[in-house]
Enzyme design. Sequence first.
Site, short mmCIF file in Angstrom:
data_model
loop_
_atom_site.label_atom_id
_atom_site.label_comp_id
_atom_site.label_asym_id
_atom_site.label_seq_id
_atom_site.Cartn_x
_atom_site.Cartn_y
_atom_site.Cartn_z
CB THR A 72 -1.02 -0.06 1.15
OG1 THR A 72 -1.59 -1.38 1.15
CG2 THR A 72 -1.82 1.13 1.24
CG ASN A 141 -6.97 -8.63 -5.12
OD1 ASN A 141 -7.03 -7.88 -6.00
ND2 ASN A 141 -7.95 -8.34 -3.89
CD GLN A 169 -2.45 -11.40 -4.20
OE1 GLN A 169 -2.25 -12.71 -4.08
NE2 GLN A 169 -2.99 -10.78 -2.82
CB SER A 189 3.23 -7.03 -0.52
OG SER A 189 3.08 -7.05 0.81
CG HIS A 191 1.40 -9.61 3.78
ND1 HIS A 191 0.14 -10.00 3.94
CD2 HIS A 191 1.49 -8.15 3.40
CE1 HIS A 191 -0.62 -8.91 3.56
NE2 HIS A 191 0.21 -8.06 3.12
CB THR A 227 15.25 3.28 10.82
OG1 THR A 227 15.79 4.72 11.45
CG2 THR A 227 16.35 2.15 11.25
CB CYS A 312 -13.77 -8.57 4.86
SG CYS A 312 -12.98 -10.40 5.02
N1 PLP Z 1 -2.31 -5.11 -4.15
C1 PLP Z 1 -2.74 -6.27 -3.98
C2 PLP Z 1 -3.23 -7.00 -5.38
C3 PLP Z 1 -3.03 -6.92 -3.05
O1 PLP Z 1 -3.69 -8.17 -2.82
C4 PLP Z 1 -2.84 -6.30 -1.70
C5 PLP Z 1 -3.13 -6.87 -0.40
O2 PLP Z 1 -4.01 -7.62 -0.10
C6 PLP Z 1 -2.09 -5.05 -1.72
C7 PLP Z 1 -1.98 -4.52 -2.93
C8 PLP Z 1 -1.74 -4.24 -0.40
O3 PLP Z 1 -0.70 -4.87 0.11
P1 PLP Z 1 -0.21 -4.52 1.82
O4 PLP Z 1 -0.87 -5.50 2.58
O5 PLP Z 1 1.16 -5.29 1.62
O6 PLP Z 1 -0.18 -3.24 1.72
#
Ligand code: PLP
Length: 369
Positions: A72, A141, A169, A189, A191, A227, A312
């Site tokens: 994000t 996603n 994704q 990202s 996670h 940092t 959600c």
């Molecule tokens: N873009 C996509 C396609 C995502 O699936 C997500 C998270 O679900 C994000 C952006 C946002 O990622 P983050 O949780 O690392 O801010």
Amino acid sequence: MGALSYLDYNATAPVRPAAARAVARMLEVGGNPSSIHGVGRAARAVLEDAREVVAAQTGGRAQDVIFTSGATEALHRALDAAEGAFGDLLVSSIEHDALWDCGGVRRVIACDPDGRISLDSLEDQLAGAARPLVAVMLANNETGVIQPIQKIAPRVREAGGLLLVDAVQALGRIRVDLQALDASYLVVSSHKVGGPPGAGALVLSPGAPFSISRRGGGQEQGRRPGTENVPMIAGFAAALQENTGSEAGRVEGLRRAFEEGLRARFRGVVVFGAEAQRLPNTCLFAVPGLPAEAALIALDLRGVAMSSGAACSSGKVKSSRVLAAMGVEPSLARCALRASFGWASRDEDVVCALDALGSLRANGLVGAV
Ligand code: PLP
């Protein structure tokens, strides 16, 4: 992960053991990568190694990788970076809320019923746009549908625009290559790939416009002051290194088995985007008459963790903007469930999820609305 069968990798993948070890090691080592002393230099070395790993897996150059707190922030940073270099913002109708909800005037690019960004709509929007910045995702996603970036990029270039690609994704599931995509900005990202939450990156193409909106401690070459979160970044890199690409075939096998099982059990089941090229791990489906909200709760009670189509954030299921953009009837969209698989998924997860879904019908949940 506590759930018996965790099928929600597109929300967050379980942290890979190598990533957890890298985080723990770095928390123990400590240090600030900007410090001159040995501990600082050790942290700097870990940070720069991680930068090389992210660059290698995204087709960028290490010096063009800017670490952030997640995708994000990276998306917003890309929009800020392009400030002054673009006139009109064009956003596809299926972008993630992380970008979609960030405000501002934009033109919307439609998608087709299979969830692919429409090239006709792109051309229409480009025709009336001045110095456009086009924000599109590499894979969705919710549906997992892979987007035709190789057809989008030349059109954007011809229009004198800049391309921002959300590859969140896609990373670790299909090839991600900034150069091949011909994008100016690419976002990933941690996670979603089995790294810890709290790390992500914006990868720039060489020479991509970068306007610095806020100054601070000068970290990340002044492009993202603050940092660096070295423990999480180390975990991000470790997760990527453990992902050899060989998992995709196995994961796709699980998804296929799941979809075959669905079709065998539920007449009328709909798999969204089934006619399009999809990520190997994602299945967005609906059993008509089985409302997603009730199904998610009942599945959870049976030890199966899935998602509804839409994320959600407040713990409530929202109706899916993506399915609406695909022209799916609201009554069917309300039944959309997403199963997403990944590195630790097993055959038993497929069996368990199908049995749990089958038991919902036995308990009369299907047809409850
Ligand atoms: N873009 C996509 C396609 C995502 O699936 C997500 C998270 O679900 C994000 C952006 C946002 O990622 P983050 O949780 O690392 O801010």
